[in-house]
Design an enzyme around this catalytic site. Sequence first.
Site, short mmCIF file in Angstrom:
data_model
loop_
_atom_site.label_atom_id
_atom_site.label_comp_id
_atom_site.label_asym_id
_atom_site.label_seq_id
_atom_site.Cartn_x
_atom_site.Cartn_y
_atom_site.Cartn_z
N GLY A 10 0.81 -1.20 0.00
CA GLY A 10 0.00 0.00 0.00
C GLY A 10 0.85 1.26 0.00
CB THR A 62 -8.65 0.91 -0.79
OG1 THR A 62 -7.78 0.19 -1.68
CG2 THR A 62 -8.04 0.97 0.60
CE1 TYR A 125 -12.32 1.97 1.91
CE2 TYR A 125 -13.12 4.22 1.73
CZ TYR A 125 -12.12 3.33 2.04
OH TYR A 125 -10.91 3.81 2.48
#
Length: 296
Positions: A10, A62, A125
């Site tokens: 990430g 994500t 999300y």
Amino acid sequence: MRIAVTGKQGQVVTALIERSWQADVEIVAVGRPELDLADTASIRKTLSAIKPDAIVSAAAYTAVDKAESEEAAAFAINAEGPAAIAEVAEELGIPVVHLSTDYVFPGDKQGVYVETDATGPVSVYGRSKLAGEKAIAAATANHVILRTAWVYSPYGANFVRTMLRLAETRDSLNVVADQRGTPTSALDIADAVIAIAKRLASDPDETLRGVFHLTGSGEATWADFAEAIFAGLKQKTGKTVTVGRITTADYPTPAKRPANSLLSNDKLKQAYGIVLPDWRSSTNIVLDRLLARTGS
């Protein structure tokens, strides 16, 4: 100091590894297959074996639009995973720093959001990330939850790299101009996270724990952000790209985005003395690195 970080690739994880050498910390990044956020047993086994002084919960699901059709996966990774991480931190007697998002808010407030404002996510999300926040808080009091927004960096998938890629073949782009927020460099986030983790490991002060906002200084729309990127591109390479300003309605997506993602960072400043740089200066730093890499 040894800090265990969830995730291997990430933006924030990569930035933490990069920044660790100058901050005198050891970053141990762990991800699949050793640590799978959807497998709580792997979380406990892997983190306990590292014997860290603090844990940074950085990995997450994500894919905002994809989450609308993969709700179970989003909640497993963004809620159940963090819960297990926090439980391990509590068992080890160490602090956990968890990265969250502006998407926990509905985005309909006129001014900046403060930490005590009512949440109300408008996407799967956002709901999964809010559930993660609540799970962390329920599992351990020794936590810091950092809500950030509009993250970009010299690596990974992000808005800056997307704009530069599109600029290779286009002279104009349409960009949404009715969503407000603050672009935030993962490099700046990493510096702040390391400073916070160090402080938590040595200071039991309760005011250092809880929910904080962490974004760059200033504000922008996505169109403003794009124009700043292309201004830097033109200055460095001579390439001109114009930005057409459109509305959210002109660019529909499966998941609804908050119209207002502006977060107040005053609480973080008061507790830790941390203020991130203006987003424009941090954007230029990232642009310099990306353009140097491509030889532009």
